[in-house]
Write an enzyme that holds these catalytic residues in place. Structure first.
Site, PDB file in Angstrom:
ATOM      1  N   CYS A 103      -4.804   0.155  -0.477  1.00 46.55           N
ATOM      2  CA  CYS A 103      -5.762  -0.740  -1.129  1.00 46.55           C
ATOM      3  C   CYS A 103      -5.379  -0.821  -2.600  1.00 46.55           C
ATOM      4  O   CYS A 103      -4.652   0.011  -3.109  1.00 46.55           O
ATOM      5  CB  CYS A 103      -7.177  -0.194  -1.026  1.00 46.55           C
ATOM      6  SG  CYS A 103      -7.734   0.038   0.656  1.00 46.55           S
TER       7      CYS A 103
ATOM      8  N   ARG B 284      -1.267  -5.130  -2.032  1.00 46.90           N
ATOM      9  CA  ARG B 284      -1.598  -3.815  -1.432  1.00 46.90           C
ATOM     10  C   ARG B 284      -2.710  -3.911  -0.395  1.00 46.90           C
ATOM     11  O   ARG B 284      -2.946  -2.962   0.375  1.00 46.90           O
ATOM     12  CB  ARG B 284      -2.025  -2.827  -2.519  1.00 46.90           C
ATOM     13  CG  ARG B 284      -0.975  -2.479  -3.556  1.00 46.90           C
ATOM     14  CD  ARG B 284      -1.535  -1.555  -4.617  1.00 46.90           C
ATOM     15  NE  ARG B 284      -1.987  -0.321  -4.031  1.00 46.90           N
ATOM     16  CZ  ARG B 284      -1.202   0.743  -3.828  1.00 46.90           C
ATOM     17  NH1 ARG B 284       0.072   0.664  -4.157  1.00 46.90           N
ATOM     18  NH2 ARG B 284      -1.669   1.841  -3.284  1.00 46.90           N
TER      19      ARG B 284
ATOM     20  N   TRP C 221      -7.376  -2.870   2.264  1.00 49.05           N
ATOM     21  CA  TRP C 221      -6.581  -2.893   3.486  1.00 49.05           C
ATOM     22  C   TRP C 221      -7.347  -1.978   4.432  1.00 49.05           C
ATOM     23  O   TRP C 221      -7.287  -0.762   4.322  1.00 49.05           O
ATOM     24  CB  TRP C 221      -5.153  -2.390   3.266  1.00 49.05           C
ATOM     25  CG  TRP C 221      -4.331  -2.475   4.518  1.00 49.05           C
ATOM     26  CD1 TRP C 221      -4.088  -1.483   5.422  1.00 49.05           C
ATOM     27  CD2 TRP C 221      -3.659  -3.620   5.021  1.00 49.05           C
ATOM     28  NE1 TRP C 221      -3.308  -1.946   6.448  1.00 49.05           N
ATOM     29  CE2 TRP C 221      -3.028  -3.253   6.230  1.00 49.05           C
ATOM     30  CE3 TRP C 221      -3.506  -4.917   4.585  1.00 49.05           C
ATOM     31  CZ2 TRP C 221      -2.272  -4.151   7.001  1.00 49.05           C
ATOM     32  CZ3 TRP C 221      -2.752  -5.818   5.338  1.00 49.05           C
ATOM     33  CH2 TRP C 221      -2.153  -5.429   6.535  1.00 49.05           C
TER      34      TRP C 221
ATOM     35  N   ASN D 192      -9.132   4.359  -2.103  1.00 46.67           N
ATOM     36  CA  ASN D 192      -7.924   4.067  -1.329  1.00 46.67           C
ATOM     37  C   ASN D 192      -7.571   5.354  -0.610  1.00 46.67           C
ATOM     38  O   ASN D 192      -7.600   6.433  -1.202  1.00 46.67           O
ATOM     39  CB  ASN D 192      -6.782   3.637  -2.258  1.00 46.67           C
ATOM     40  CG  ASN D 192      -5.485   3.399  -1.467  1.00 46.67           C
ATOM     41  OD1 ASN D 192      -5.541   2.969  -0.324  1.00 46.67           O
ATOM     42  ND2 ASN D 192      -4.340   3.718  -2.061  1.00 46.67           N
ATOM     43  N   GLY D 193      -7.266   5.273   0.691  1.00 44.28           N
ATOM     44  CA  GLY D 193      -6.884   6.468   1.440  1.00 44.28           C
ATOM     45  C   GLY D 193      -7.719   6.591   2.700  1.00 44.28           C
ATOM     46  O   GLY D 193      -8.362   5.636   3.144  1.00 44.28           O
TER      47      GLY D 193
ATOM     48  N   GLU E 172      16.846  -1.909  18.116  1.00 42.56           N
ATOM     49  CA  GLU E 172      16.160  -2.164  16.839  1.00 42.56           C
ATOM     50  C   GLU E 172      17.158  -2.280  15.699  1.00 42.56           C
ATOM     51  O   GLU E 172      17.023  -3.153  14.840  1.00 42.56           O
ATOM     52  CB  GLU E 172      15.135  -1.053  16.571  1.00 42.56           C
ATOM     53  CG  GLU E 172      14.442  -1.131  15.227  1.00 42.56           C
ATOM     54  CD  GLU E 172      13.684  -2.435  14.980  1.00 42.56           C
ATOM     55  OE1 GLU E 172      13.466  -3.204  15.937  1.00 42.56           O
ATOM     56  OE2 GLU E 172      13.350  -2.709  13.815  1.00 42.56           O
TER      57      GLU E 172
ATOM     58  N   LYS F 124      17.532  -5.621  13.310  1.00 45.24           N
ATOM     59  CA  LYS F 124      17.482  -5.551  11.836  1.00 45.24           C
ATOM     60  C   LYS F 124      18.693  -6.245  11.229  1.00 45.24           C
ATOM     61  O   LYS F 124      18.597  -7.015  10.270  1.00 45.24           O
ATOM     62  CB  LYS F 124      17.414  -4.084  11.399  1.00 45.24           C
ATOM     63  CG  LYS F 124      16.063  -3.454  11.611  1.00 45.24           C
ATOM     64  CD  LYS F 124      15.120  -3.864  10.516  1.00 45.24           C
ATOM     65  CE  LYS F 124      13.700  -4.172  10.823  1.00 45.24           C
ATOM     66  NZ  LYS F 124      13.273  -4.736  12.027  1.00 45.24           N
TER      67      LYS F 124
ATOM     68  N   GLU G 114      18.517 -10.102  11.731  1.00 42.44           N
ATOM     69  CA  GLU G 114      17.503 -10.853  10.965  1.00 42.44           C
ATOM     70  C   GLU G 114      17.714 -10.744   9.464  1.00 42.44           C
ATOM     71  O   GLU G 114      17.208 -11.570   8.703  1.00 42.44           O
ATOM     72  CB  GLU G 114      16.087 -10.425  11.338  1.00 42.44           C
ATOM     73  CG  GLU G 114      15.724  -8.988  11.039  1.00 42.44           C
ATOM     74  CD  GLU G 114      14.271  -8.679  11.442  1.00 42.44           C
ATOM     75  OE1 GLU G 114      13.424  -9.584  11.441  1.00 42.44           O
ATOM     76  OE2 GLU G 114      13.991  -7.514  11.750  1.00 42.44           O
TER      77      GLU G 114
ATOM     78  N   HIS H 107      30.589  -1.685  31.991  1.00 41.08           N
ATOM     79  CA  HIS H 107      30.295  -2.692  33.027  1.00 41.08           C
ATOM     80  C   HIS H 107      30.422  -4.102  32.479  1.00 41.08           C
ATOM     81  O   HIS H 107      29.736  -5.007  32.927  1.00 41.08           O
ATOM     82  CB  HIS H 107      28.880  -2.450  33.581  1.00 41.08           C
ATOM     83  CG  HIS H 107      28.731  -1.114  34.219  1.00 41.08           C
ATOM     84  ND1 HIS H 107      29.333  -0.781  35.412  1.00 41.08           N
ATOM     85  CD2 HIS H 107      28.110   0.011  33.790  1.00 41.08           C
ATOM     86  CE1 HIS H 107      29.054   0.479  35.712  1.00 41.08           C
ATOM     87  NE2 HIS H 107      28.307   0.981  34.747  1.00 41.08           N
TER      88      HIS H 107
ATOM     89  N   LYS I 268       6.551 -13.742   8.778  1.00 36.58           N
ATOM     90  CA  LYS I 268       6.064 -12.381   8.965  1.00 36.58           C
ATOM     91  C   LYS I 268       5.211 -12.274  10.227  1.00 36.58           C
ATOM     92  O   LYS I 268       5.224 -11.269  10.907  1.00 36.58           O
ATOM     93  CB  LYS I 268       5.237 -11.948   7.756  1.00 36.58           C
ATOM     94  CG  LYS I 268       4.774 -10.495   7.817  1.00 36.58           C
ATOM     95  CD  LYS I 268       5.937  -9.532   7.939  1.00 36.58           C
ATOM     96  CE  LYS I 268       5.511  -8.097   8.195  1.00 36.58           C
ATOM     97  NZ  LYS I 268       6.644  -7.230   8.549  1.00 36.58           N
TER      98      LYS I 268
HETATM   99  C1  AGP Z   1      10.692  -7.364  13.099  1.00 34.52           C
HETATM  100  O1  AGP Z   1      11.530  -7.021  11.992  1.00 34.52           O
HETATM  101  C2  AGP Z   1      10.285  -8.813  13.091  1.00 34.52           C
HETATM  102  N1  AGP Z   1       9.595  -9.104  11.886  1.00 34.52           N
HETATM  103  C3  AGP Z   1       9.607  -9.249  14.387  1.00 34.52           C
HETATM  104  O2  AGP Z   1      10.447  -8.887  15.476  1.00 34.52           O
HETATM  105  C4  AGP Z   1       8.203  -8.653  14.671  1.00 34.52           C
HETATM  106  O3  AGP Z   1       8.331  -7.291  14.988  1.00 34.52           O
HETATM  107  C5  AGP Z   1       7.616  -9.402  15.866  1.00 34.52           C
HETATM  108  O4  AGP Z   1       7.487 -10.761  15.498  1.00 34.52           O
HETATM  109  C6  AGP Z   1       6.250  -8.859  16.291  1.00 34.52           C
HETATM  110  O5  AGP Z   1       5.339  -9.026  15.239  1.00 34.52           O
HETATM  111  P1  AGP Z   1       3.941  -8.247  15.337  1.00 34.52           P
HETATM  112  O6  AGP Z   1       4.271  -6.781  15.364  1.00 34.52           O
HETATM  113  O7  AGP Z   1       3.172  -8.654  14.110  1.00 34.52           O
HETATM  114  O8  AGP Z   1       3.253  -8.661  16.610  1.00 34.52           O
END
Ligand code: AGP
Length: 605
Positions: free
Chosen positions: A2, A27, A75, A101-102, A480, A484, A487, A503, A600
């Protein structure tokens, strides 16, 4: 996280407090509020609203003159983003205001004690217990707010930044901190308190550090810092070297890097009070013994967390777990019954693919137990139960700290289900809980060793592809790591199960192909298997970067991580992968926090 702001001084308090909240809105932005001391002994002037800061500002057409006040951007951790849950919280007379905050771990027991004393509560937050405790303590200390704060801090368990004002003493602000940030801004005839320096950097670059369990008592012309026993401590003053934008990123070049380094705290905060089992307020009466199947639904990084969760839940709770891409799930018209437990995982809580899969499962009778990082978002609202991760706002599009806390949520659910279903003995639960509790410090250890990855990454900045290999829980970690890199570096990358390469995909290996191998713990059967897979690709010209708890002789580059329980290893092995992707994006001149083509939160199907 927060945003916390306090001002006392010659100016009208509203302006510096609002400016500070604007700078701290990154925040936390699900509600905001302000309290000002106006007339001595009269109730404080308070305004607070759910939603972004702009909602609050739209109500501030007439504000009385004041020279001291506190402000908060929230938050949410306990209680959804509503007006009543917004900070500041007040005592029953409206003369004492507190922002926080916390996470207060013992707030439930404190609330029961305070209600028994006759205090009236109007919110669902952990914070409100503190303001009533502080009210009683202030009376017991003849109105000395600082002495009261010291006593209250001794009674609190968990993490906190606290600021309090009382209308009996306009101009006085008292603050305290433990495992949550608070910094003092030293002005000329005015002083500031804030979560970080970005809130007041435009007014002063003189700041004072506050240590753990320290209390600051200030007005426009004096600042006293003490420990919890009232011993006065020397001021630790420093000059702020950042500009305002850098200050919002905590001095880091990008939010993503800041969030990578926030992971130890995010993991620790998500664990607070949960390793012994999940409170009924979290599990909402779900009978885990009436469940015969678990289905995890998620997208992207969250899906990878679910893949790791499968191993832990199947092993510790002895139940079948499917992990489904949310965007595929409902179109398969899967079999769902009232004995199916569906676990949506979502940082934002707004991902439409995951929400639509949730709705399908719910319509067919499933129990919904979601894992989410955004309090009060749509997915938790449509769930029967929710385990909130406490990563705080994740600003960078590429998910890092949210992912690690999703892994932690998986382990906590697996532990809880294992014990509820009597598949884990008390000693087994305790052993696993101990190792899980060591993860924040082990993540810290990994972060202390990632500096060389900057130079290593640049060796491959012109590569056209990078492969990631893993086995067991290392396979989702490989997926993962590849995501990373895709993207952030806009580079082709693919994660493979180590045993799968022969395979077909091994045909991809060419002279100089970079391959990142996530090694199971040395001494394990899978370590030997993975070592063989590494030999297979090395023999065909690959350059090996091995990540593991021991050096791999055949690797060209070695990244050491601490040992831990095999199921928990992705919490540690993914961190170097995040840093490699970050450094590759930098090397390639990409926009790290907002990579091309991405958002996001993907709120369309
Ligand atoms: C991960 O780096 C991406 N930003 C994306 O794969 C994300 O994890 C996915 O869109 C799911 O989003 P969410 O966790 O908000 O549901």
């Amino acid at each position: 996280m927060c945003g916390i702001v306090g001002y006392t001084g010659k100016e009208s308090a509203l302006s510096p407090v609002l400016e500070g909240l604007r700078r701290l809105e990154y925040r936390g932005y699900d509600s905001a509020g302000i309290a000002l001391t106006v007339t001595q002994g009269a109730p404080l002037w308070v305004a607070k609203r759910a939603g972004k800061l702009g909602n609050l500002e739209s109500t501030l057409d007439v504000v009385p003159e004041s020279h001291s006040g506190i402000g908060h951007t929230r938050w949410a951790t306990h209680g959804g983003p509503t007006d009543s849950n917004a900070h500041p919280h007040l005592d029953n007379e409206g003369k004492l205001a507190l922002i926080h905050n916390g996470i207060i771990e013992n707030y439930v027991e404190l609330r029961a004690k305070l209600e028994a004393r006759g205090h009236t509560f109007i919110s669902e937050t952990d914070t409100e217990s503190v303001v009533h405790l502080l009210s009683d303590a202030r009376k017991a200390h003849a109105g000395d707010l600082a002495a009261a704060m010291r006593e209250v801090c001794k009674e609190l368990r968990g993490s906190f930044t606290l600021l309090a004002i009382h209308s009996d003493e306009p101009g006085r602000i008292v603050g305290a901190r433990r495992n949550s940030p608070l910094v003092v801004g030293v002005g000329d005839g005015e002083n500031f308190l804030a979560s970080d320096v970005s809130a007041f950097i435009s007014h002063t670059k003189r700041a004072l550090e506050l240590g753990q369990n320290e209390v600051v008592d200030m007005n426009a012309s004096a600042i006293i810092i003490t420990d919890l026993d009232g011993n006065v401590l020397p001021h630790k003053e420093y000059e702020i070297s950042w500009d305002a934008a850098a200050a919002e990123r905590g001095g880091y070049d990008h939010f993503m890097l800041k969030e990578i380094y926030e992971q130890p705290k995010a993991v620790a905060d998500t664990l607070i009070g949960r390793t012994e089992g999940l409170d009924p307020e979290i599990t909402a009466g779900i009978d885990f013994n009436a469940i015969d199947k678990v289905v995890i639904i998620a997208c992207g990084t969250a899906f990878h967390a679910g893949l790791v969760g499968k191993y832990a839940i199947e092993k510790w709770a002895d139940i079948s777990v499917d992990v489904e891409l949310a965007s595929e799930y409902r179109y398969r018209e899967p079999n769902v019954t009232s004995k199916t437990l569906v676990i949506p995982i979502s940082q934002s809580g707004e991902t439409m693919d995951t929400l639509m899969a949730l709705r399908y499962a719910k319509e067919h009778g499933a129990k919904i137990f979601s894992v989410c990082n955004t309090n009060g978002s749509t997915i938790p609202r449509e769930s029967d139960a929710v385990l909130y991760t406490h990563a705080g706002p994740e600003i960078a599009v590429a998910s890092t700290k949210a992912f690690l806390t999703q892994l932690i949520a998986m382990y906590l659910i697996a532990l809880h289900m294992g014990t509820e279903r009597k598949k884990l003995s008390a000693s087994e639960h305790a052993l696993l809980a101990d190792e899980i509790s060591s993860l924040p410090s082990k993540v810290e250890q990994v972060l202390e060793t990632v500096e060389p990855l900057r130079e290593l990454t640049r060796k491959f900045k012109d590569a056209t592809s990078m492969l990631f290999l893993g086995r067991h829980v290392g396979f989702p970690a490989a997926l993962e790591g590849a995501l990373k890199l895709k993207e952030l570096a806009y580079m082709h990358a693919e994660g493979f199960a180590g045993g799968e390469l022969k395979h077909g995909p091994i045909a991809l290996i060419d002279q100089g192909t970079p391959v990142i191998a996530i090694m199971p713990s040395v001494g394990s059967l899978l370590h030997e298997k993975m070592a063989s897979n590494v030999q297979e690709v090395k023999a065909r010209g690959a350059i090996i970067i091995a990540i593991g708890d021991a050096d791999l002789a055949s690797a060209d580059y070695k990244v050491r991580i601490p040992s831990t329980h095999e199921f928990l290893s992705p919490v540690l092995s993914v961190v170097p992968l995040q840093v490699i992707a970050y450094e590759m994006a930098i090397a390639r001149g990409n926009d790290v926090d907002q990579p091309r083509n991405l958002a996001k939160s993907v709120t369309v199907e």
